[in-house]
Structures are given as structure tokens and as C-alpha cells.
Design a protein around this motif. Structure first.
Motif, PDB file in Angstrom:
ATOM      1  N   ILE A  27     -15.011  -3.514 -58.158  1.00 42.40           N
ATOM      2  CA  ILE A  27     -14.421  -3.440 -56.824  1.00 42.40           C
ATOM      3  C   ILE A  27     -15.464  -2.992 -55.808  1.00 42.40           C
ATOM      4  O   ILE A  27     -15.558  -3.539 -54.706  1.00 42.40           O
ATOM      5  CB  ILE A  27     -13.216  -2.473 -56.825  1.00 42.40           C
ATOM      6  CG1 ILE A  27     -12.070  -3.051 -57.674  1.00 42.40           C
ATOM      7  CG2 ILE A  27     -12.739  -2.183 -55.414  1.00 42.40           C
ATOM      8  CD1 ILE A  27     -10.873  -2.138 -57.790  1.00 42.40           C
ATOM      9  N   PHE A  31     -16.476  -4.981 -52.587  1.00 44.75           N
ATOM     10  CA  PHE A  31     -16.079  -4.348 -51.328  1.00 44.75           C
ATOM     11  C   PHE A  31     -16.916  -3.079 -51.139  1.00 44.75           C
ATOM     12  O   PHE A  31     -16.446  -1.966 -51.388  1.00 44.75           O
ATOM     13  CB  PHE A  31     -14.586  -4.008 -51.338  1.00 44.75           C
ATOM     14  CG  PHE A  31     -13.702  -5.198 -51.582  1.00 44.75           C
ATOM     15  CD1 PHE A  31     -13.339  -6.033 -50.545  1.00 44.75           C
ATOM     16  CD2 PHE A  31     -13.242  -5.489 -52.862  1.00 44.75           C
ATOM     17  CE1 PHE A  31     -12.532  -7.131 -50.768  1.00 44.75           C
ATOM     18  CE2 PHE A  31     -12.431  -6.583 -53.101  1.00 44.75           C
ATOM     19  CZ  PHE A  31     -12.068  -7.419 -52.041  1.00 44.75           C
ATOM     20  N   LEU A  34     -15.963   0.462 -49.622  1.00 44.37           N
ATOM     21  CA  LEU A  34     -15.171   1.440 -50.354  1.00 44.37           C
ATOM     22  C   LEU A  34     -16.035   2.409 -51.148  1.00 44.37           C
ATOM     23  O   LEU A  34     -15.518   3.218 -51.900  1.00 44.37           O
ATOM     24  CB  LEU A  34     -14.200   0.735 -51.307  1.00 44.37           C
ATOM     25  CG  LEU A  34     -13.026   0.025 -50.646  1.00 44.37           C
ATOM     26  CD1 LEU A  34     -12.258  -0.787 -51.674  1.00 44.37           C
ATOM     27  CD2 LEU A  34     -12.106   1.010 -49.961  1.00 44.37           C
ATOM     28  N   GLN A 265      -7.053   0.541 -48.423  1.00 42.96           N
ATOM     29  CA  GLN A 265      -8.099  -0.460 -48.664  1.00 42.96           C
ATOM     30  C   GLN A 265      -8.411  -0.589 -50.149  1.00 42.96           C
ATOM     31  O   GLN A 265      -8.591  -1.700 -50.662  1.00 42.96           O
ATOM     32  CB  GLN A 265      -9.361  -0.074 -47.890  1.00 42.96           C
ATOM     33  CG  GLN A 265      -9.216  -0.157 -46.377  1.00 42.96           C
ATOM     34  CD  GLN A 265     -10.497   0.210 -45.660  1.00 42.96           C
ATOM     35  OE1 GLN A 265     -11.511  -0.453 -45.826  1.00 42.96           O
ATOM     36  NE2 GLN A 265     -10.475   1.279 -44.891  1.00 42.96           N
ATOM     37  N   SER A 269      -7.877  -3.941 -52.344  1.00 38.29           N
ATOM     38  CA  SER A 269      -9.055  -4.491 -53.009  1.00 38.29           C
ATOM     39  C   SER A 269      -8.827  -4.604 -54.502  1.00 38.29           C
ATOM     40  O   SER A 269      -9.173  -5.604 -55.137  1.00 38.29           O
ATOM     41  CB  SER A 269     -10.275  -3.610 -52.727  1.00 38.29           C
ATOM     42  OG  SER A 269     -10.490  -3.487 -51.341  1.00 38.29           O
ATOM     43  N   ARG A 270      -8.225  -3.582 -55.064  1.00 40.25           N
ATOM     44  CA  ARG A 270      -7.925  -3.580 -56.494  1.00 40.25           C
ATOM     45  C   ARG A 270      -6.958  -4.701 -56.839  1.00 40.25           C
ATOM     46  O   ARG A 270      -7.127  -5.398 -57.836  1.00 40.25           O
ATOM     47  CB  ARG A 270      -7.333  -2.225 -56.872  1.00 40.25           C
ATOM     48  CG  ARG A 270      -6.997  -2.038 -58.344  1.00 40.25           C
ATOM     49  CD  ARG A 270      -6.403  -0.650 -58.557  1.00 40.25           C
ATOM     50  NE  ARG A 270      -6.087  -0.416 -59.941  1.00 40.25           N
ATOM     51  CZ  ARG A 270      -4.970  -0.812 -60.528  1.00 40.25           C
ATOM     52  NH1 ARG A 270      -4.076  -1.482 -59.831  1.00 40.25           N
ATOM     53  NH2 ARG A 270      -4.740  -0.546 -61.808  1.00 40.25           N
ATOM     54  N   PHE A 272      -6.542  -7.472 -55.202  1.00 40.69           N
ATOM     55  CA  PHE A 272      -7.272  -8.740 -55.061  1.00 40.69           C
ATOM     56  C   PHE A 272      -8.052  -9.049 -56.339  1.00 40.69           C
ATOM     57  O   PHE A 272      -8.061 -10.192 -56.824  1.00 40.69           O
ATOM     58  CB  PHE A 272      -8.228  -8.662 -53.864  1.00 40.69           C
ATOM     59  CG  PHE A 272      -9.073  -9.890 -53.677  1.00 40.69           C
ATOM     60  CD1 PHE A 272      -8.599 -10.960 -52.942  1.00 40.69           C
ATOM     61  CD2 PHE A 272     -10.335  -9.976 -54.245  1.00 40.69           C
ATOM     62  CE1 PHE A 272      -9.376 -12.104 -52.769  1.00 40.69           C
ATOM     63  CE2 PHE A 272     -11.121 -11.110 -54.085  1.00 40.69           C
ATOM     64  CZ  PHE A 272     -10.633 -12.180 -53.348  1.00 40.69           C
TER      65      PHE A 272
END
Length: 282
Positions: A27, A31, A34, A265, A269-270, A272
């Protein structure tokens, strides 16, 4: 060299611990915004936390003081079902990987309205959730599940990390006031952990012919029966054969980050990653 190694070790210890999540490194590569900050950058005053995240505590009287919890998603005027003491009492029963995470209120019936569809929408990206129910008779109970709630599934599913729980007589002053009934794991067919039935759009926790918790689609009524999935008795006072009227419902999830914006977020993101990759839920 030894001093450099010690400094490096100290720096690593100061970094916020995300290594507990096997998929976290993936992740963070996808991203980078993060990337966790140093622990000292999370230090905040009580006023800052209360303003930005929600700060929930009870009476400051020394004799009745309860554990203080920093929680996410709570408004200053929220009257919560789940007390700090209950939060603290439930922690040891969660999977080890989230035992130190922050509670995050995702759904409140008083705030979002009484609707199963609305509740599912609010928790759609949450992998692990804690269901908290308060009845008109004052019973407080619920369930923890480690699998996301999926709408209109034709079958039961779930993880053995799930459990149901109840608050004894609404007594928040006793540390043992919360009783937990873990998955019994007694037989292969005893895998009926959680389900949202297609036919009548009801939410169920536990099965094998008798659910520990059943909620109707309007979140107005429910039922709690003896359930072999958790070897649990009815979770409400049995004055109506296990049926109850709902006063309020909360659904909580968990985040390793004490910032609501960053937690949102991270969760997106996780999700996704899991939606577009071949990863097991952690």
C-alpha cells in the motif's frame, strides 16, 4: 558504528508501527502519501484531539473515573452506547493485529438513520467491525466480525475470530461487565458466522438454525436466541422470547492511525489493493 546502529534502531522504533500488516508495504509503495510519520508527530494536546478527531471520556470524579479512549469519527455532542470501559474490556478479545488500534465510529443510528442499507453503506470499506446494539429495555450487546459485510449473500461466511458479547445489567463500573462468547469451532458445519439474507434483507450473526443476533432491514426490531456457533445464550433479557426493540445501534471499525483523514485514506487505499490484487484479508 555502534552509535550509528543505535541511532538507526531508535529511529525505527520512533516510526509508527505499520509492519503488523503484511500488505502495508504494498500500500505504501502504491500510495506514498500514506507513509507513516514519526510517533512524536502524532503528539497532540487534549484540545486538539477533541476538536479534530473526537475525544470521549466520562466522569472526572476520581472514584468513578473510567479509561480514556481517543476515538475517531465521534462528534462532541454524540451520546455513545459503547463506553471507554467497554472498549477497554473488549480489546483483549480482538485479533492481536488490531488490539492497539484506535476505535473509529462508522455508523450511528441516531446520526445516520435507521436503515440496514445505510449502515452497510457506511461500513462498506471496513474489514473488521464491532456491532453495538442498545434495546429499549436497556440491554447492551453486539458482535465482532473479521470479514466485511456483503449485501445479499446467498450463504454464511466469516472468520473464527468473530465473537458475540453482552453487557451485564448495564453495569459500566465493573471491569468484568462485558461477557464474550467466542466462536465455538466445534464442528466443520459450525461455520455460519455472518450473513445478510437475500430473501428478507436481514442481518444475522451466528446460525445453525438459531442466530445469536438477527436485525431487520429497518433496524427497528431484532432477535437473539441461543446459538451453537458461539455457544451463547440469548443476549437480551428473555421477556419476549428473545425479540427486542432497538433504541440505538453503533458500528465501529479500527485504524492504526490516530488521524481521521489519514485513517480514511488508508482504508480506501487498502480496499483498492484488495479489490484489484490477489491478497488475503489481514
Amino acid at each position: 558504528d555502534n552509535n550509528n546502529n543505535n541511532n538507526n534502531n531508535t529511529t525505527e522504533q520512533q516510526d509508527y508501527d505499520v509492519c503488523r500488516y503484511p500488505v502495508m508495504n504494498v500500500i505504501l509503495r502504491v500510495f506514498p502519501f500514506l507513509q507513516p510519520r514519526r510517533q512524536d508527530s502524532f503528539d497532540s494536546t487534549q484540545e486538539e484531539v477533541e476538536e479534530s478527531e473526537g475525544y470521549h471520556h466520562h466522569d472526572d470524579n476520581e472514584s468513578t473515573r473510567q479509561p480514556i479512549e481517543i476515538v475517531l469519527g465521534v462528534h462532541p455532542d454524540d451520546s455513545l452506547i459503547l463506553s471507554p470501559l467497554a472498549m477497554d474490556s473488549l480489546r483483549p478479545h480482538f485479533p492481536f493485529v488490531i488490539q492497539e488500534d484506535y476505535y473509529w465510529l462508522k455508523y450511528s443510528m441516531r446520526r445516520h438513520g435507521a436503515s440496514l442499507d445505510t449502515m452497510l453503506h457506511q461500513i462498506r470499506n471496513s474489514a473488521r467491525t464491532l456491532l453495538v446494539i442498545e434495546t429499549l429495555n436497556g440491554d447492551v450487546f453486539g458482535a465482532f466480525v473479521s470479514s466485511p459485510w456483503r449485501k445479499h449473500t446467498p450463504y454464511y461466511y466469516g472468520s473464527g475470530e468473530a465473537f458475540v458479547w453482552k453487557q451485564d445489567h448495564g453495569d459500566l463500573k465493573k471491569i468484568d461487565a462485558v461477557k464474550v462468547f467466542p466462536w465455538s469451532g466445534s464442528a466443520q458445519e459450525n461455520r455460519e458466522i455472518q450473513c445478510i439474507h437475500q430473501d428478507n434483507n436481514t442481518l444475522c450473526v451466528g446460525g445453525n438454525g438459531s442466530a445469536a443476533i438477527t436485525l431487520d432491514k429497518d433496524l427497528l426490531r431484532g432477535a437473539s436466541m441461543s446459538c451453537s456457533t458461539f455457544d451463547s445464550p440469548p443476549l437480551v433479557n428473555d421477556d419476549k422470547d428473545g425479540f427486542f426493540d432497538i433504541a440505538n445501534i453503533e458500528v465501529w471499525t479500527f485504524s492504526p492511525i490516530p488521524s481521521l483523514n489519514m485513517a480514511e485514506q488508508l482504508e480506501l487505499s487498502r480496499q483498492f489493493i484488495f479489490d484489484h490484487g490477489n491478497f488475503a484479508t489481514v
